[in-house]
Design an enzyme around this catalytic site. Structure first.
Site, PDB file in Angstrom:
ATOM      1  CE  LYS A  30      31.484  44.547  54.473  1.00  0.00           C
ATOM      2  NZ  LYS A  30      32.183  43.626  54.281  1.00  0.00           N
TER       3      LYS A  30
ATOM      4  CG  ASP B 181      25.933  40.941  55.473  1.00  0.00           C
ATOM      5  OD1 ASP B 181      26.473  39.988  55.608  1.00  0.00           O
ATOM      6  OD2 ASP B 181      26.586  41.913  55.641  1.00  0.00           O
TER       7      ASP B 181
ATOM      8  CG  ASP C 212      28.206  44.174  53.121  1.00  0.00           C
ATOM      9  OD1 ASP C 212      27.670  43.139  53.561  1.00  0.00           O
ATOM     10  OD2 ASP C 212      29.349  44.334  52.680  1.00  0.00           O
TER      11      ASP C 212
END
Length: 354
Positions: A251, A236, A249
């Site tokens: 989420k 990412d 990352d």
């Protein structure tokens, strides 16, 4: 009346009738005195033999049962006990072949110069399996059961078509969230005031307090691959978070995830990207820390889980074990074609909220 008195006189004078007291027939309400006396069935029992039988039974029974006697009885009734060794819960598995997460040939010193633009290397079709595929193929039985129960429960609530629409919307929301973050971080963390769509995005509001600490973005939605360990992925973000260069990352979740254990296999995903980044020739830098950010649609503050070098080393060992397990499963089955390029955002998109 006179006629009745005459009849009575005749009866008294007759020999067959007496007005005196007569002997009464015996009468009793008890059944023992009425009719022939019943015979007691126990009278025919051989009392001596019965006494010997009772004494033999009582003498055979042990006065006190001990664990040893109980085991002997169980062995006599059910056979010998199979003494299998219980699994050792505390015995930590270690990878058969260790490979470092950091590249000793690459400097850890941060580059003080601001990058002109974040790297964005597209994910190419490759024979290497993706990080997501490895994690999915090596899930534990408990994880698979939990995921299947969630799926069945959602189908029961929404129906087959409703569940398909729900998962499609989850994927679309994750994709849009990543696209919005890419737009924000490409502008070095500053949101354009005229971009109403981004300002009103609940996920962006959720992470806004963390974006202030994100600096020096090096890569966004960029592909990485590990040539030695043979896997690839689409990370990412790589940027500095509070002074540490991290693989980040992003989420999304419908439920709060305030603790690292709530993120399931996400730490393994982060360290897998980190190890590939550090050994990928397309990058001149390497990271030693990770960050998992869980954003919420209602705009409530996101939870950030920082992985320091010690935690990253811990999860890197677990990732190596998952790679070995995947390799063994892949050799024992033909399986589908590996490494096919995923749709945009698929590698970095979150799984359906559990």
């Amino acid at each position: 009346m006179k006629a009745f008195q005459a009849i009575c006189k005749q009866l008294r004078s007759s020999k067959g009738f007496s007005a005196g007291p007569a002997h009464l027939a015996g009468f009793c309400t008890s059944s023992y005195s009425c009719g022939p006396k019943k015979k007691n069935p126990y009278e025919d029992v051989d009392q001596a033999r019965y006494s010997r039988l009772v004494r033999s039974v009582l003498s055979f029974r042990d006065p006190v049962q001990t664990p040893e006697s109980l085991l002997e009885e169980d062995a006599l009734l059910f056979g010998p006990v199979s003494k299998a060794k219980p699994p050792k819960q505390n015995e930590a598995r270690v990878p058969r072949k260790w490979f470092p997460i950091l590249n000793p040939e690459r400097s850890l010193k941060p580059n003080t110069r601001e990058p002109s633009a974040p790297l964005k290397i597209p994910l190419q079709r490759s024979a290497m399996p993706s990080v997501t595929r490895v994690l999915q193929r090596t899930m534990t039985a408990e994880q698979i059961s939990c995921l299947e129960r969630w799926r069945q429960r959602m189908i029961l609530e929404l129906g087959e078509d409703g569940f398909a629409e729900y998962t499609s919307n989850i994927f679309l929301q994750g994709k849009r969230f990543h696209e919005a973050l890419e737009s924000v971080l490409s502008a070095q963390g500053r949101v354009n005031e005229g971009d109403e769509g981004l300002l009103h995005c609940g996920y962006i509001r959720s992470v806004q307090h963390l974006l202030e600490d994100v600096r020096s973005v090096r890569a966004l939605e960029s592909a990485v691959q590990h040539g030695t360990l043979k896997y690839a992925g689409l990370l990412d973000c790589v940027a500095e978070f509070r002074g540490e260069l991290c693989v980040i990352d992003w989420k999304t979740s419908e439920k709060p995830k305030p603790f690292l254990r709530n993120t399931y296999d996400n730490p393994l995903q982060v360290v897998a990207y980190m190890g590939a980044l550090n050994h990928d020739a397309n990058y001149s830098f390497q990271a030693r820390c990770g960050l998992i950010v869980v954003a919420y649609k209602d705009g409530s503050p996101a939870h950030a889980h920082f992985l320091d070098p010690e935690l990253c080393s811990h999860y890197w060992a677990k990732w190596l074990l998952r790679l070995e397990e995947y390799s063994e499963k892949d050799k024992s089955s033909d399986g589908p074609e590996l490494g096919a390029a995923l749709p945009a955002g698929a590698e970095g998109s979150p799984p359906p909220a559990r």
